[in-house]
Design a protein around this motif. Sequence first.
Motif, PDB file in Angstrom:
ATOM      1  N   ARG A  85      12.148 -12.572  -5.628  1.00 27.96           N
ATOM      2  CA  ARG A  85      13.478 -12.709  -6.222  1.00 27.96           C
ATOM      3  C   ARG A  85      13.669 -14.145  -6.739  1.00 27.96           C
ATOM      4  N   ASP A  86      13.250 -15.133  -5.927  1.00 34.80           N
ATOM      5  CA  ASP A  86      13.373 -16.532  -6.346  1.00 34.80           C
ATOM      6  C   ASP A  86      12.541 -16.804  -7.602  1.00 34.80           C
ATOM      7  N   ARG A  87      11.372 -16.243  -7.635  1.00 36.69           N
ATOM      8  CA  ARG A  87      10.523 -16.412  -8.813  1.00 36.69           C
ATOM      9  C   ARG A  87      11.212 -15.835 -10.057  1.00 36.69           C
ATOM     10  N   ALA A  88      11.838 -14.672  -9.902  1.00 36.18           N
ATOM     11  CA  ALA A  88      12.533 -14.046 -11.032  1.00 36.18           C
ATOM     12  C   ALA A  88      13.773 -14.833 -11.438  1.00 36.18           C
ATOM     13  N   ASP A 101      13.181  -4.126   6.176  1.00 37.08           N
ATOM     14  CA  ASP A 101      14.396  -4.760   5.696  1.00 37.08           C
ATOM     15  C   ASP A 101      14.176  -5.472   4.371  1.00 37.08           C
ATOM     16  N   VAL A 102      15.264  -5.673   3.656  1.00 35.76           N
ATOM     17  CA  VAL A 102      15.222  -6.506   2.451  1.00 35.76           C
ATOM     18  C   VAL A 102      16.094  -7.736   2.729  1.00 35.76           C
ATOM     19  N   PRO A 103      15.819  -8.833   2.027  1.00 33.87           N
ATOM     20  CA  PRO A 103      16.555 -10.059   2.320  1.00 33.87           C
ATOM     21  C   PRO A 103      17.988  -9.997   1.812  1.00 33.87           C
ATOM     22  N   GLN A 104      18.800 -10.927   2.247  1.00 35.24           N
ATOM     23  CA  GLN A 104      20.169 -11.034   1.742  1.00 35.24           C
ATOM     24  C   GLN A 104      20.152 -11.329   0.259  1.00 35.24           C
ATOM     25  N   GLY A 105      21.123 -10.807  -0.455  1.00 32.47           N
ATOM     26  CA  GLY A 105      21.187 -11.041  -1.892  1.00 32.47           C
ATOM     27  C   GLY A 105      20.396 -10.014  -2.682  1.00 32.47           C
ATOM     28  N   VAL A 106      19.745  -9.101  -2.001  1.00 33.90           N
ATOM     29  CA  VAL A 106      19.044  -8.003  -2.679  1.00 33.90           C
ATOM     30  C   VAL A 106      19.623  -6.703  -2.124  1.00 33.90           C
ATOM     31  N   ARG A 107      20.141  -5.868  -3.025  1.00 29.76           N
ATOM     32  CA  ARG A 107      20.776  -4.643  -2.559  1.00 29.76           C
ATOM     33  C   ARG A 107      19.748  -3.545  -2.362  1.00 29.76           C
ATOM     34  N   PRO A 108      19.611  -3.034  -1.134  1.00 31.03           N
ATOM     35  CA  PRO A 108      18.628  -1.970  -0.931  1.00 31.03           C
ATOM     36  C   PRO A 108      19.127  -0.635  -1.483  1.00 31.03           C
ATOM     37  N   VAL A 109      18.235   0.073  -2.179  1.00 29.82           N
ATOM     38  CA  VAL A 109      18.516   1.447  -2.606  1.00 29.82           C
ATOM     39  C   VAL A 109      17.456   2.301  -1.911  1.00 29.82           C
ATOM     40  N   ARG A 110      17.858   2.958  -0.831  1.00 27.72           N
ATOM     41  CA  ARG A 110      16.880   3.709  -0.024  1.00 27.72           C
ATOM     42  C   ARG A 110      16.636   5.080  -0.651  1.00 27.72           C
ATOM     43  N   ILE A 111      15.382   5.406  -0.812  1.00 23.67           N
ATOM     44  CA  ILE A 111      15.003   6.656  -1.475  1.00 23.67           C
ATOM     45  C   ILE A 111      14.080   7.438  -0.541  1.00 23.67           C
ATOM     46  N   GLY A 112      14.513   8.633  -0.185  1.00 20.29           N
ATOM     47  CA  GLY A 112      13.698   9.479   0.682  1.00 20.29           C
ATOM     48  C   GLY A 112      12.492  10.034  -0.067  1.00 20.29           C
ATOM     49  N   MET A 113      11.436  10.371   0.669  1.00 19.78           N
ATOM     50  CA  MET A 113      10.227  10.881   0.021  1.00 19.78           C
ATOM     51  C   MET A 113      10.447  12.279  -0.552  1.00 19.78           C
ATOM     52  N   GLY A 114      11.603  12.857  -0.272  1.00 21.34           N
ATOM     53  CA  GLY A 114      11.935  14.149  -0.870  1.00 21.34           C
ATOM     54  C   GLY A 114      12.422  14.043  -2.305  1.00 21.34           C
ATOM     55  N   ALA A 115      12.735  12.814  -2.739  1.00 16.15           N
ATOM     56  CA  ALA A 115      13.174  12.623  -4.136  1.00 16.15           C
ATOM     57  C   ALA A 115      11.925  12.613  -5.013  1.00 16.15           C
ATOM     58  N   ILE A 116      11.441  13.804  -5.318  1.00 18.21           N
ATOM     59  CA  ILE A 116      10.071  13.905  -5.852  1.00 18.21           C
ATOM     60  C   ILE A 116       9.892  13.248  -7.219  1.00 18.21           C
ATOM     61  N   ASP A 117      10.918  13.312  -8.077  1.00 16.90           N
ATOM     62  CA  ASP A 117      10.758  12.679  -9.393  1.00 16.90           C
ATOM     63  C   ASP A 117      10.638  11.159  -9.248  1.00 16.90           C
ATOM     64  N   ALA A 118      11.515  10.572  -8.425  1.00 16.49           N
ATOM     65  CA  ALA A 118      11.470   9.126  -8.213  1.00 16.49           C
ATOM     66  C   ALA A 118      10.134   8.728  -7.595  1.00 16.49           C
ATOM     67  N   VAL A 119       9.701   9.460  -6.604  1.00 17.34           N
ATOM     68  CA  VAL A 119       8.439   9.151  -5.918  1.00 17.34           C
ATOM     69  C   VAL A 119       7.270   9.204  -6.908  1.00 17.34           C
ATOM     70  N   ARG A 120       7.280  10.225  -7.753  1.00 22.67           N
ATOM     71  CA  ARG A 120       6.183  10.377  -8.718  1.00 22.67           C
ATOM     72  C   ARG A 120       6.248   9.283  -9.784  1.00 22.67           C
ATOM     73  N   ARG A 121       7.435   9.027 -10.330  1.00 21.26           N
ATOM     74  CA  ARG A 121       7.535   8.069 -11.437  1.00 21.26           C
ATOM     75  C   ARG A 121       7.191   6.649 -10.986  1.00 21.26           C
ATOM     76  N   TYR A 122       7.472   6.310  -9.724  1.00 21.42           N
ATOM     77  CA  TYR A 122       7.149   4.971  -9.224  1.00 21.42           C
ATOM     78  C   TYR A 122       5.826   4.956  -8.463  1.00 21.42           C
ATOM     79  N   PHE A 129      20.330  -8.055  -8.107  1.00 21.00           N
ATOM     80  CA  PHE A 129      18.965  -7.731  -7.704  1.00 21.00           C
ATOM     81  C   PHE A 129      19.023  -6.564  -6.731  1.00 21.00           C
ATOM     82  N   ALA A 130      18.129  -5.610  -6.916  1.00 25.59           N
ATOM     83  CA  ALA A 130      18.096  -4.438  -6.035  1.00 25.59           C
ATOM     84  C   ALA A 130      16.646  -4.147  -5.674  1.00 25.59           C
ATOM     85  N   ALA A 131      16.476  -3.495  -4.554  1.00 25.99           N
ATOM     86  CA  ALA A 131      15.131  -3.079  -4.149  1.00 25.99           C
ATOM     87  C   ALA A 131      15.140  -1.580  -3.905  1.00 25.99           C
ATOM     88  N   LEU A 132      14.234  -0.894  -4.595  1.00 23.49           N
ATOM     89  CA  LEU A 132      14.022   0.520  -4.274  1.00 23.49           C
ATOM     90  C   LEU A 132      13.155   0.541  -3.032  1.00 23.49           C
TER      91      LEU A 132
END
Lengths: 69, 520
Positions: free
Chosen positions: B512-515, B459-480, B449-452
């Motif tokens: 995450r528990d629901r999933a 913070d994100v809880p334990q067991g979820v891997r954070p993937v930190r994305i800066g607002m400069g990543a314009i394609d990611a920001v736009r697509r999400y 499990f990961a969190a963008l």
Amino acid sequence: MSLLTEPRLDDADLLFETLVEAHRDLDAEASRRLDARIILLLANHIGSVETVREAVLVAREAVKPRKNP
Amino acid sequence: MQSTYTAPRYAYRPAGDAGAHHAVIVVGGGMVGLTVALDLAQRGQRVVVLDDDDTVSVGSRAICFAKRTLEIYGRLGLGRKALAKGVTWHVGKVFFQDRPIYEFDLLPEMGHEYPAFVNLQQYYIEQWLVEACVATGFVDIRWRSRVVGVLNHAGGATIEVETPDGRHMLHADWLLACDGARSFVRDSLGLPFVGKVFRDRFLIADVVMKADFPAERWFWFDPPFHRGGSVLLHRQADDVYRIDFQLGWDADPEAEKEPGRVAARVREMLGPDRPFELEWVSVYTFRCRRMEQFRHGRTLFLGDAAHQVSPFGARGGNGGVQDADNLAWKLAAVLDGTAPEALLDSYDTERVPAADENILNSARSTDFITPKSDAARAYRDAVLELAEHHAFARPLVNSGRLSRPAVLRDSVLNTPDAEPWDGGVLPGAPAIDAPLADGWLLGALRHDFAALVFGDAGDVPQGVRPVRIGMGAIDAVRRYAAHSGTVVLIRPDQHVAARWRGVDAAAIAAARDRALGLGA
């Protein structure tokens, strides 16, 4: 139902003549393809599959034998 | 006949474990069986794979690997290899008689690690899957081991296996039936496999030649070199071209496979001056059908064993790989004890609608390509006649609606949006790739499990891997459709589970528990 079945044509006789005339000199297969092209063009002009489905239902009903005439 | 590829022969080794008990047994070492085995192994699960043969697929078979499948193989470590070996394409052209009428681009934007499609012979993927499975040390592939009896019970399945040394019994806590359209497991459990047969036959020929055809999908309706039928051309690796000829229902399948006859058809198409060699020839009739349910207690069905489609749209192999992708993390979580067995019901409720979507699309394509009546043919030809000059008719041309990933829109594992969203990636949809400062977004997700986490989020809880994305990543920001503070929770199969404009760790943990099927 959004399909309009009240009279709306500006010239009913001209419409009939236009459709019949369009098929002049065509054999059955070519005629069928012409009708298909006309229907596709008009369906796109209408722009609603739902309206076309209603027309299909009304058209199929029209040739069913009626009870208690 | 085959000159560009030598299939490996895998040795049979006596397992010597008659009566043994295994956590997971996969029946069928084809593309789907090996994919689910590799995925489970990479999650630390031991898997036994039984295959009745001693080699990879005969013939190129599933050749069109869709973007989502490439991303799944990217997660499993084979994506780059497929990209390097295969032929990348994204443009399709449709011809009617002697002229082009329509062209489509399946991935018009940049900024994705994988393209819309890569064409690659199935045997390459299978060979690499075998090698990757063996390399994990967790997969025991048993060649020349045919399942000849299945007993499904509450605690698992007991199977009888026939090998060169005779027959023996094995017990599986979980039995994964990946044994293809003629699934023995399915038939021996008496489970119906219903749908429709298309009254048509197709000749499939793999041809080796030097040609400068662009890497595109070309489809002809009624071309001068094959009057009255359709023809499909795909380029594969090693200068191999796949050509499909529509033959009609009355064709004699045996006579049509005769090499001289096939060569004459190909020569008619390519012209008399282009040398070529035939590499593989097959004649097919297509079916669209599926099982009512893919989970039967502790026996689960994947790929063609569960559902079968016509090949127009490349939805068979791609659908099967998505089955494996959907099931592996869930079964691993159940085996690890982090999820209840009931989570596996969601394999059924998520993949049955996906199979229906594939069946609907491929059936519609086949109905367009093989008109069922004179009226159907008149409409089909009318569409083609109009498409050349009138843009409105082009979307009606159906030479195959090419595989799209399933959007698990109604899944109980999703946490529905609580805030208004304008676009982005909705819960149930597969995560969309985008370039990040240090690689690809999907590449950062891995197996868990990961969190963008966009911009300034907590913070994100334990067991979820954070993937930190800066607002400069314009394609990611736009697509999400992300703002600073947006968090997107991604399942281990890279489908979106939930998303928030602002969130705390407790809400992420609940989603995450629901999933994981631990209740809403």
